[in-house]
Motif scaffolding. Structure first.
Motif, mmCIF file in Angstrom:
data_model
loop_
_atom_site.group_PDB
_atom_site.id
_atom_site.type_symbol
_atom_site.label_atom_id
_atom_site.label_comp_id
_atom_site.label_asym_id
_atom_site.label_seq_id
_atom_site.Cartn_x
_atom_site.Cartn_y
_atom_site.Cartn_z
ATOM 1 N N UNK A 1 31.782 30.389 25.740
ATOM 2 C CA UNK A 1 32.763 29.330 25.982
ATOM 3 C C UNK A 1 34.192 29.853 26.000
ATOM 4 N N UNK A 2 34.361 31.161 26.165
ATOM 5 C CA UNK A 2 35.696 31.737 26.235
ATOM 6 C C UNK A 2 36.359 31.387 27.560
ATOM 7 N N UNK A 3 37.665 31.270 27.536
ATOM 8 C CA UNK A 3 38.433 30.998 28.749
ATOM 9 C C UNK A 3 39.292 32.210 29.071
ATOM 10 N N UNK A 4 39.488 32.516 30.348
ATOM 11 C CA UNK A 4 40.319 33.657 30.707
ATOM 12 C C UNK A 4 41.780 33.384 30.359
ATOM 13 N N UNK A 5 42.522 34.461 30.118
ATOM 14 C CA UNK A 5 43.949 34.317 29.836
ATOM 15 C C UNK A 5 44.700 33.994 31.113
ATOM 16 N N UNK A 6 45.761 33.233 30.957
ATOM 17 C CA UNK A 6 46.609 32.925 32.105
ATOM 18 C C UNK A 6 47.475 34.141 32.422
ATOM 19 N N UNK A 7 48.088 34.117 33.573
ATOM 20 C CA UNK A 7 48.957 35.225 33.972
ATOM 21 C C UNK A 7 50.126 35.359 33.000
ATOM 22 N N UNK A 8 50.630 34.237 32.520
ATOM 23 C CA UNK A 8 51.744 34.261 31.572
ATOM 24 C C UNK A 8 51.319 34.897 30.244
ATOM 25 N N UNK A 9 50.128 34.563 29.769
ATOM 26 C CA UNK A 9 49.620 35.153 28.536
ATOM 27 C C UNK A 9 49.427 36.661 28.691
ATOM 28 N N UNK A 10 48.933 37.084 29.841
ATOM 29 C CA UNK A 10 48.747 38.520 30.090
ATOM 30 C C UNK A 10 50.080 39.255 30.101
ATOM 31 N N UNK A 11 51.114 38.639 30.698
ATOM 32 C CA UNK A 11 52.435 39.263 30.718
ATOM 33 C C UNK A 11 52.956 39.454 29.301
ATOM 34 N N UNK A 12 52.764 38.447 28.458
ATOM 35 C CA UNK A 12 53.228 38.541 27.072
ATOM 36 C C UNK A 12 52.489 39.643 26.321
#
Length: 83
Positions: free
Chosen positions: A65-76
């Motif tokens: 049930x994991x969700x992928x990280x958003x692009x903003x989260x990856x940048x951080x």
């Protein structure tokens, strides 16, 4: 010659010349629709897999049930890792 502001787009078996801005907007819109459909299918798949495991008497999959990280989260995260 001046650079053309049009792009050739294939619709079925024919090519149509459209303005680049219109072509870009059409592609962006199509990509958004595809992303929505993919996310809906992923969500439905999780439910179906859990139902299948339940019917087989197996425990629920962990981490499914994991969700992928958003692009903003990856940048951080990349910013943190770089220091």
């Amino acid at each position: 010659p001046l650079p053309t502001e049009k792009a050739m787009v294939c619709f079925g078996s024919m090519f149509i010349e459209l303005p680049k801005a219109k072509t870009r907007e059409m592609l962006r819109q199509d990509q958004e629709e595809l992303d929505e459909e993919i996310n809906k299918l992923r969500k439905d798949l999780r439910v179906k897999v859990n139902r299948l495991y339940e019917a087989q008497g197996k425990p629920e999959l962990k981490g499914f049930n994991l969700n992928p990280m958003s692009a903003e989260e990856m940048k951080l995260i990349n910013r943190i890792l770089e220091g």
